[in-house]
Design a protein around this motif. Structure first.
Motif, PDB file in Angstrom:
ATOM      1  N   ASN A 100       0.750  -1.209   0.110  1.00 44.24           N
ATOM      2  CA  ASN A 100       0.014   0.021  -0.150  1.00 44.24           C
ATOM      3  C   ASN A 100       0.882   1.239   0.169  1.00 44.24           C
ATOM      4  N   PHE A 101       0.204   2.344  -0.063  1.00 45.95           N
ATOM      5  CA  PHE A 101       0.722   3.534   0.028  1.00 45.95           C
ATOM      6  C   PHE A 101      -0.113   4.451   1.178  1.00 45.95           C
ATOM      7  N   LEU A 102       0.640   4.587   2.083  1.00 43.95           N
ATOM      8  CA  LEU A 102      -0.128   5.477   3.352  1.00 43.95           C
ATOM      9  C   LEU A 102       0.688   6.585   3.669  1.00 43.95           C
ATOM     10  N   ASP A 103       0.362   7.920   3.423  1.00 44.68           N
ATOM     11  CA  ASP A 103       0.766   9.084   3.873  1.00 44.68           C
ATOM     12  C   ASP A 103       0.324   9.842   5.061  1.00 44.68           C
ATOM     13  N   VAL A 104       0.869   9.616   6.343  1.00 41.24           N
ATOM     14  CA  VAL A 104       0.170  10.323   7.396  1.00 41.24           C
ATOM     15  C   VAL A 104      -0.032  11.513   7.407  1.00 41.24           C
ATOM     16  N   GLY A 105       0.926  12.444   6.737  1.00 41.59           N
ATOM     17  CA  GLY A 105       0.886  13.834   6.649  1.00 41.59           C
ATOM     18  C   GLY A 105       1.989  14.189   7.857  1.00 41.59           C
ATOM     19  N   GLY A 106       1.487  15.753   7.983  1.00 42.52           N
ATOM     20  CA  GLY A 106       2.639  16.254   9.022  1.00 42.52           C
ATOM     21  C   GLY A 106       2.365  16.119  10.424  1.00 42.52           C
ATOM     22  N   THR A 107       1.160  15.655  10.889  1.00 43.31           N
ATOM     23  CA  THR A 107       1.103  15.389  12.300  1.00 43.31           C
ATOM     24  C   THR A 107       0.937  13.956  12.628  1.00 43.31           C
ATOM     25  N   ALA A 108       1.945  13.397  12.707  1.00 45.23           N
ATOM     26  CA  ALA A 108       1.966  11.824  12.945  1.00 45.23           C
ATOM     27  C   ALA A 108       2.128  11.786  14.502  1.00 45.23           C
ATOM     28  N   ASP A 109       1.099  12.015  15.085  1.00 45.58           N
ATOM     29  CA  ASP A 109       1.039  11.667  16.696  1.00 45.58           C
ATOM     30  C   ASP A 109       0.427  10.316  16.573  1.00 45.58           C
ATOM     31  N   ALA A 110       0.412   9.998  18.211  1.00 39.71           N
ATOM     32  CA  ALA A 110       0.091   8.582  18.122  1.00 39.71           C
ATOM     33  C   ALA A 110      -1.166   8.014  17.887  1.00 39.71           C
ATOM     34  N   LYS A 111      -2.158   9.100  17.766  1.00 39.14           N
ATOM     35  CA  LYS A 111      -3.470   8.461  17.430  1.00 39.14           C
ATOM     36  C   LYS A 111      -3.562   8.077  15.981  1.00 39.14           C
ATOM     37  N   ARG A 112      -2.946   9.086  15.361  1.00 39.82           N
ATOM     38  CA  ARG A 112      -2.700   9.024  13.908  1.00 39.82           C
ATOM     39  C   ARG A 112      -1.849   7.882  13.488  1.00 39.82           C
ATOM     40  N   VAL A 113      -0.818   7.474  14.145  1.00 37.90           N
ATOM     41  CA  VAL A 113       0.042   6.413  13.633  1.00 37.90           C
ATOM     42  C   VAL A 113      -0.920   5.040  13.951  1.00 37.90           C
ATOM     43  N   GLU A 114      -1.617   4.935  15.111  1.00 36.23           N
ATOM     44  CA  GLU A 114      -2.331   3.968  15.396  1.00 36.23           C
ATOM     45  C   GLU A 114      -3.425   3.738  14.353  1.00 36.23           C
ATOM     46  N   THR A 115      -4.033   4.751  13.828  1.00 31.04           N
ATOM     47  CA  THR A 115      -5.130   4.656  13.002  1.00 31.04           C
ATOM     48  C   THR A 115      -4.574   3.899  11.674  1.00 31.04           C
ATOM     49  N   ALA A 116      -3.309   4.738  11.383  1.00 30.57           N
ATOM     50  CA  ALA A 116      -2.588   4.152  10.118  1.00 30.57           C
ATOM     51  C   ALA A 116      -2.411   2.630  10.050  1.00 30.57           C
ATOM     52  N   PHE A 117      -1.944   2.180  11.332  1.00 36.24           N
ATOM     53  CA  PHE A 117      -1.643   0.855  11.648  1.00 36.24           C
ATOM     54  C   PHE A 117      -2.552   0.125  11.218  1.00 36.24           C
ATOM     55  N   ARG A 118      -3.966   0.586  11.798  1.00 39.27           N
ATOM     56  CA  ARG A 118      -4.948  -0.414  12.031  1.00 39.27           C
ATOM     57  C   ARG A 118      -5.618  -0.409  10.333  1.00 39.27           C
ATOM     58  N   ILE A 119      -5.345   0.689   9.641  1.00 43.39           N
ATOM     59  CA  ILE A 119      -5.714   0.625   8.336  1.00 43.39           C
ATOM     60  C   ILE A 119      -4.890  -0.257   7.286  1.00 43.39           C
ATOM     61  N   ILE A 120      -3.480  -0.124   7.608  1.00 41.64           N
ATOM     62  CA  ILE A 120      -2.602  -1.146   6.849  1.00 41.64           C
ATOM     63  C   ILE A 120      -2.863  -2.443   7.204  1.00 41.64           C
ATOM     64  N   LEU A 121      -3.016  -2.634   8.364  1.00 46.54           N
ATOM     65  CA  LEU A 121      -3.309  -4.048   8.894  1.00 46.54           C
ATOM     66  C   LEU A 121      -4.515  -4.700   8.398  1.00 46.54           C
ATOM     67  N   LYS A 122      -5.626  -4.126   7.881  1.00 46.96           N
ATOM     68  CA  LYS A 122      -6.688  -4.474   7.255  1.00 46.96           C
ATOM     69  C   LYS A 122      -6.352  -5.377   6.065  1.00 46.96           C
ATOM     70  N   ASP A 123      -5.232  -5.020   5.494  1.00 42.26           N
ATOM     71  CA  ASP A 123      -5.154  -5.801   4.087  1.00 42.26           C
ATOM     72  C   ASP A 123      -4.300  -7.246   4.538  1.00 42.26           C
ATOM     73  N   PRO A 124      -4.981  -8.297   4.453  1.00 42.31           N
ATOM     74  CA  PRO A 124      -4.473  -9.458   4.827  1.00 42.31           C
ATOM     75  C   PRO A 124      -3.052  -9.837   4.226  1.00 42.31           C
ATOM     76  N   ASN A 125      -2.679  -9.086   3.097  1.00 46.65           N
ATOM     77  CA  ASN A 125      -1.452  -9.574   2.351  1.00 46.65           C
ATOM     78  C   ASN A 125      -0.172  -8.856   2.872  1.00 46.65           C
ATOM     79  N   VAL A 126      -0.227  -7.837   4.053  1.00 49.03           N
ATOM     80  CA  VAL A 126       0.602  -7.331   4.608  1.00 49.03           C
ATOM     81  C   VAL A 126       1.529  -8.276   5.553  1.00 49.03           C
ATOM     82  N   GLU A 127       2.706  -8.472   5.112  1.00 48.68           N
ATOM     83  CA  GLU A 127       3.757  -9.430   6.130  1.00 48.68           C
ATOM     84  C   GLU A 127       4.771  -8.695   7.030  1.00 48.68           C
TER      85      GLU A 127
END
Ligand code: GDP
Ligand code: MN
Length: 455
Positions: free
Chosen positions: A351-378
């Motif tokens: 995937n491609f995921l840009d968290v933008g300029g404000t990568a605080d814990a909340k955002r990083v966590e959201t981004a994690f959750r989104i990336i992990l929804k893809d079952p192909n991620v190893e």
């Protein structure tokens, strides 16, 4: 804001190109074909897409496109949308009452072209066939040259009047689209006598059969231009007059709803010399949706990638790709470099995921959750440059997110932070007790991705 908007579009374009290149092995022809097969854009739009920034667009269904066309006075093949076979039969009866049609066409409503080829457009000669075909098409996974291998689920069908009835003359099919020519900064009408088939094929084998008409924005579409189109399409008499009106109304529709593309393939000349839109593929420039409330309501998120929809809702730039390494980055350039890095290590980005300029814990966590929804991620590679945001804050965010999510993360995580407070950030991660691998250099990160995935 303006800068940010154009940045986003540049970014999307880059990602898309990267994806295409990744899948097409860099051959320009293959890339072209890939774009065409994936999103059904026509050749010229495609060319500008590859050479310039692109729009972000919203797609709508054929039946919605036709509703818009009709409201601008474009003659259309009439139809009624149905969600199940019972509604399909009722729709067919109603159409017979309104139009006198005996036969009906059942057309799958999905955001992809080439439906006819995939078995998503079928002719029914009586009500029993309407019911049978609707039963068969609704709920099917429709695979066309423009969908992925698993196809698209059909939720509804358009029951349309049969317009290919015999009569005083032969029917003919034309191609017509309105789109922006970015090279000249003008809208153009692209048309061809070779309708009904893939315009990409016409462009490849018989490019001299594709005509264009550019519109001067100061004066709009001129009468002589509409007449030239009708003439070039070989029309005369009533069909000529109808085509002139058709072109004029089509152009008004395109302008009126801030579209980036209206593609009508085929435009049909009926056996009684009427000109009508049998199909409608419409892309709306989504920067204009704020003033196109009616069209914004036509959005059908079932047709969009669910993870991308969710990411959009939380304001993350996410594009789903086919590889196994999830990426979390800030900035388009860095994203490109990161994808290169992954490929260089012998893997493909998931995937491609840009968290933008404000990568605080909340955002990083959201981004994690989104990336992990893809079952192909190893594995997940986090590659962040601390320019405006400090690396230690990002590192804290990563650590906190990891702690919060605990068992949800089953794949190795490699974090590469560079920029302000990079060393403090590395220490923070190394001392966190979490199984997160950290790197400062690009090469280190690549090696760690490789090590993690070849274990
Ligand atoms: P696409 O395959 O997704 O582009 O869907 P279209 O709406 O273009 O329909 C595919 C094909 O179905 C057209 O090119 C026509 O040849 C055929 N078709 C559409 N409407 C009718 C109709 O009313 N009668 C008949 N006989 N064929 C139709
Ligand atoms: Mn079509």
């Amino acid at each position: 804001r303006a800068t940010n908007g154009s940045y986003c579009r540049t970014l999307e374009k880059k990602v898309f190109e990267q994806k295409l290149v990744a899948e097409s092995g860099n051959s320009f022809l293959k890339i072209k074909k890939k774009i065409v097969s994936e999103i059904g854009l026509n050749l010229l739009f495609l060319w500008h897409f590859l050479t310039d920034k692109r729009y972000t667009t919203m797609n709508i269904h054929e039946y919605q496109g036709k509703e818009i066309l009709a409201s601008y006075g474009v003659r259309i093949q009439r139809g009624i949308v149905a969600n199940n076979p019972v509604e399909a039969v009722a729709a067919a009866k109603q159409l017979t009452a309104e139009t006198g049609t005996g036969w009906h066409v059942i057309k799958a409503q999905v955001h992809a072209g080439g439906r006819g080829k995939g078995g998503g457009v079928k002719l029914a000669k009586n009500l029993q066939q309407v019911e049978e075909i609707a039963e068969q098409i609704i709920g099917m996974q429709l695979i066309t040259p423009q969908t992925s291998a698993e196809g698209k689920k059909v939720h509804k069908v358009l029951i349309a009047e049969d317009v290919y009835y015999p009569g005083e003359s032969e029917t003919s099919e034309f191609y017509m689209s309105v789109l922006l020519n970015r090279a000249t900064g003008r809208n153009m009408i692209m048309y061809s006598t070779e309708g009904g088939m893939d315009i990409e094929e016409v462009a490849e084998h018989t490019p001299h059969l594709i005509f264009t008409e550019e519109i001067d924005p100061a004066v709009g579409l001129q009468g002589f231009q509409a007449r030239r189109i009708a003439f070039n399409l070989g029309l005369s008499g009533n069909a000529f007059k109808e085509m002139v009106k058709f072109v004029d109304s089509l152009y008004n529709a395109y302008i009126g709803c801030d579209a980036s593309m209206f593609e009508i393939n085929p435009v049909l000349k009926t056996s009684d010399n009427k000109i009508m839109a049998v199909d409608a593929k419409v892309n709306i420039d989504d920067n204009a949706l704020y003033r196109q409330a009616k069209i914004a309501d036509m959005r059908d998120i079932r047709e969009e990638n669910p993870i991308e929809v969710e990411a959009k809702e939380v304001g993350l730039n996410y594009v789903d790709l086919d590889g196994t390494v999830g990426c979390m980055v800030n900035g388009a350039g860095l994203a490109m470099a990161t994808m290169d890095l992954i490929k260089y290590a012998g893997f493909e980005p998931a995937n491609f995921l840009d968290v933008g300029g404000t990568a605080d814990a909340k955002r990083v966590e959201t981004a994690f959750r989104i990336i992990l929804k893809d079952p192909n991620v190893e594995a997940i590679l986090i590659n962040i440059f601390g320019g405006i945001v400090r690396c230690d804050r990002v590192a804290q965010g990563v650590v906190d997110a990891y702690k919060n999510m605990g068992d949800a993360i089953k794949v190795p995580i490699i974090v590469r932070l560079q920029g302000t407070n990079a060393e403090i950030a590395k220490e923070l991660i190394d001392n966190s007790g979490m199984p997160i691998l950290s790197a400062v250099q690009f090469q280190e990160a690549a090696d760690q991705v490789k090590a993690a995935l070849t274990k």
